[in-house]
Design a protein around this motif. Structure first.
Motif, mmCIF file in Angstrom:
data_model
loop_
_atom_site.group_PDB
_atom_site.id
_atom_site.type_symbol
_atom_site.label_atom_id
_atom_site.label_comp_id
_atom_site.label_asym_id
_atom_site.label_seq_id
_atom_site.Cartn_x
_atom_site.Cartn_y
_atom_site.Cartn_z
ATOM 1 N N HIS A 1 0.708 -1.088 0.323
ATOM 2 C CA HIS A 1 -0.369 -0.020 -0.283
ATOM 3 C C HIS A 1 1.105 0.749 -0.203
ATOM 4 O O HIS A 1 2.132 1.622 0.952
ATOM 5 N N VAL A 2 0.803 1.903 -1.201
ATOM 6 C CA VAL A 2 1.703 3.410 -0.718
ATOM 7 C C VAL A 2 1.053 4.586 -0.721
ATOM 8 O O VAL A 2 -0.006 4.523 -1.811
ATOM 9 N N VAL B 1 -0.067 7.521 -10.045
ATOM 10 C CA VAL B 1 -1.459 7.192 -9.611
ATOM 11 C C VAL B 1 -2.403 6.054 -10.322
ATOM 12 O O VAL B 1 -2.802 5.233 -9.684
ATOM 13 N N MET C 1 -0.063 2.989 -11.788
ATOM 14 C CA MET C 1 0.351 2.278 -11.279
ATOM 15 C C MET C 1 -0.724 1.129 -11.540
ATOM 16 O O MET C 1 -2.098 0.859 -11.217
ATOM 17 N N CYS D 1 -2.453 1.893 -4.472
ATOM 18 C CA CYS D 1 -2.338 3.329 -3.794
ATOM 19 C C CYS D 1 -3.169 4.175 -3.600
ATOM 20 O O CYS D 1 -4.613 3.872 -3.297
#
Length: 216
Positions: free
Chosen positions: A40-41, A62, A65, A72
């Motif tokens: 989880h970024v 975002v 990705m 995200c």
């Protein structure tokens, strides 16, 4: 503590979270299992009020990705409604303006709660306040910190330079947008060059292909 929980619920704006209140337990368990499989970024940026270079870069990252590999989300202090509507991932808003103010401390606790409850693995920060304030909160919350450098200190004051001495030591990685910015980080901030990665801004080839070569 009860008041803090109410504040956190308000600023996190849970209507944009991927799960729905009242969902069956089995669905929650499946979602939790899926989330664990993907890092989880959380991208933390000062504001999303206009689409400048940094803002556009974040939204493109975002958007592109691969969701099957990375989870995200975005956190910010201010956001324009039109921009928010165009974002497909969860967006969390932590409204505050002054560092030495109660709202800043409330926002810090709310951000910490988000990082821990949503099991954020990595926090990538954009711009001055997010780098400094957000970087400190991220590390104290147990997340890895990627600290972005997008210029050569044009907006810095003395207090920023001192704060960066602390954040540079806490950062797990520093991301520079060019070799020149990397050299600035090495020379001015005394960061070990082995700790800095140069990640250039991407070019949207589809956008270029759609332009009229004669008119532009």
């Amino acid at each position: 503590m009860e008041g803090m929980q109410q504040f956190s619920t308000r600023v996190l704006d849970s209507s944009d979270t991927p799960t729905t209140l009242g969902a069956e337990l089995s669905s929650q368990e499946l979602a939790a299992s899926d989330a664990k499989a993907r890092p989880h970024v959380l991208f933390l940026i000062d504001h999303l009020m206009a689409l400048g270079g940094g803002e556009t870069n974040l939204l493109k990252v975002v958007q592109l990705m691969p969701p099957e590999l990375v989870r995200c989300s975005i956190a910010t202090f201010r956001i324009k409604p039109e921009i928010r509507q165009s974002i497909s991932v969860p967006v969390y808003v932590f409204p505050w303006k002054r560092f030495f103010h109660l709202d800043a401390w409330k926002a810090a606790f709310a951000l910490r709660k988000l990082i821990r409850t949503e099991r954020v693995d990595i926090v990538q920060t954009y711009f001055e306040t997010s780098n400094l304030w957000g970087g400190l909160v991220a590390k104290l919350s147990g997340a890895l910190l990627l600290s972005s450098r997008r210029d050569m200190g044009i907006l810095r004051k003395t207090k920023h330079g001192l704060a960066y001495l602390v954040v540079n030591r806490l950062s797990d990685r520093v991301l520079a947008v060019s070799e020149e910015v990397k050299r600035f980080c090495v020379d001015a901030d005394r960061i070990d060059p082995r700790k800095i990665s140069v990640v250039y801004n991407g070019v949207d080839l589809k956008h270029i292909a759609a332009e009229d070569s004669q008119g532009n």
